[in-house]
Design a protein around this motif. Structure first.
Motif, PDB file in Angstrom:
ATOM      1  N   ASN A  48       0.809  -1.222   0.000  1.00  0.00           N
ATOM      2  CA  ASN A  48       0.000   0.000   0.000  1.00  0.00           C
ATOM      3  C   ASN A  48       0.846   1.277   0.000  1.00  0.00           C
ATOM      4  OD1 ASN A  48       0.954  -0.354   2.582  1.00  0.00           O
ATOM      5  ND2 ASN A  48      -0.963   0.168   3.586  1.00  0.00           N
ATOM      6  N   PHE A  49       2.157   1.135  -0.233  1.00  0.00           N
ATOM      7  CA  PHE A  49       3.028   2.308  -0.287  1.00  0.00           C
ATOM      8  C   PHE A  49       2.722   3.094  -1.557  1.00  0.00           C
ATOM      9  CE2 PHE A  49       7.079   4.565  -0.801  1.00  0.00           C
ATOM     10  CZ  PHE A  49       7.238   5.048   0.498  1.00  0.00           C
ATOM     11  N   PRO A  50       2.790   4.424  -1.505  1.00  0.00           N
ATOM     12  CA  PRO A  50       2.481   5.236  -2.694  1.00  0.00           C
ATOM     13  C   PRO A  50       3.321   4.826  -3.908  1.00  0.00           C
ATOM     14  CG  PRO A  50       2.709   6.639  -0.771  1.00  0.00           C
ATOM     15  CD  PRO A  50       3.129   5.258  -0.349  1.00  0.00           C
ATOM     16  N   TRP A  63       8.973  10.225  -5.298  1.00  0.00           N
ATOM     17  CA  TRP A  63       7.658  10.277  -4.655  1.00  0.00           C
ATOM     18  C   TRP A  63       7.317  11.705  -4.270  1.00  0.00           C
ATOM     19  CZ3 TRP A  63      11.289   6.534  -3.898  1.00  0.00           C
ATOM     20  CH2 TRP A  63      10.908   5.223  -4.121  1.00  0.00           C
ATOM     21  N   ASP A  67       2.508  12.496  -0.194  1.00  0.00           N
ATOM     22  CA  ASP A  67       2.030  11.110  -0.275  1.00  0.00           C
ATOM     23  C   ASP A  67       2.732  10.235   0.755  1.00  0.00           C
ATOM     24  OD1 ASP A  67       0.458  11.910  -2.415  1.00  0.00           O
ATOM     25  OD2 ASP A  67       1.737  10.971  -3.943  1.00  0.00           O
ATOM     26  N   ASP A  70       1.492  11.224   4.274  1.00  0.00           N
ATOM     27  CA  ASP A  70       0.139  10.696   4.495  1.00  0.00           C
ATOM     28  C   ASP A  70       0.176   9.198   4.769  1.00  0.00           C
ATOM     29  OD1 ASP A  70      -0.854  13.253   4.070  1.00  0.00           O
ATOM     30  OD2 ASP A  70      -1.537  12.831   2.018  1.00  0.00           O
ATOM     31  N   TRP A  71       1.005   8.481   3.998  1.00  0.00           N
ATOM     32  CA  TRP A  71       1.128   7.036   4.198  1.00  0.00           C
ATOM     33  C   TRP A  71       1.677   6.741   5.592  1.00  0.00           C
ATOM     34  CZ3 TRP A  71       5.284   3.786   5.163  1.00  0.00           C
ATOM     35  CH2 TRP A  71       5.035   2.426   5.050  1.00  0.00           C
ATOM     36  N   SER A  74      -0.957   7.310   8.190  1.00  0.00           N
ATOM     37  CA  SER A  74      -1.977   6.241   8.199  1.00  0.00           C
ATOM     38  C   SER A  74      -1.441   4.996   8.906  1.00  0.00           C
ATOM     39  CB  SER A  74      -2.428   5.904   6.783  1.00  0.00           C
ATOM     40  OG  SER A  74      -1.441   5.176   6.089  1.00  0.00           O
ATOM     41  N   ARG A  75      -0.143   4.722   8.751  1.00  0.00           N
ATOM     42  CA  ARG A  75       0.466   3.594   9.452  1.00  0.00           C
ATOM     43  C   ARG A  75       0.495   3.841  10.950  1.00  0.00           C
ATOM     44  NH1 ARG A  75       1.578  -1.115   7.208  1.00  0.00           N
ATOM     45  NH2 ARG A  75       3.376  -1.257   8.562  1.00  0.00           N
TER      46      ARG A  75
END
Length: 81
Positions: A48-50, A63, A67, A70-71, A74-75
């Motif tokens: 699920n990594f960007p 990247w 992004d 945010d990732w 979320s983790r």
């Protein structure tokens, strides 16, 4: 934390201030997460990594900083529940 790691984090923070749209390299991921290169490569391979941006077909992946942030957030939220 080693002095060189602190300096890398300061350099990354300054780059974000002066060039907010600059895309991050794998080395920037290393600095942001404060990990070795092998761990940075494992992180980027998470399902699920960007997805990276490649400026040319065979170029190094890049990247968007937001992004990645945010990732990471979320983790953090998943792991704190």
């Amino acid at each position: 934390m080693k002095a060189i790691d602190v300096l890398k984090q300061i350099a990354l923070a300054l780059q974000q201030l002066t060039m907010p749209d600059r895309l991050w390299s794998i080395e920037d991921l290393q600095t942001y997460f404060n990990v070795r290169s092998t761990v940075a490569y494992r992180i980027k391979d998470q399902p699920n990594f960007p997805k990276p941006i490649r400026l040319l077909d065979n170029s190094q992946p890049r990247w968007r900083p937001q992004d990645i942030k945010d990732w990471a957030e979320s983790r953090r939220e998943k792991n704190s529940v």
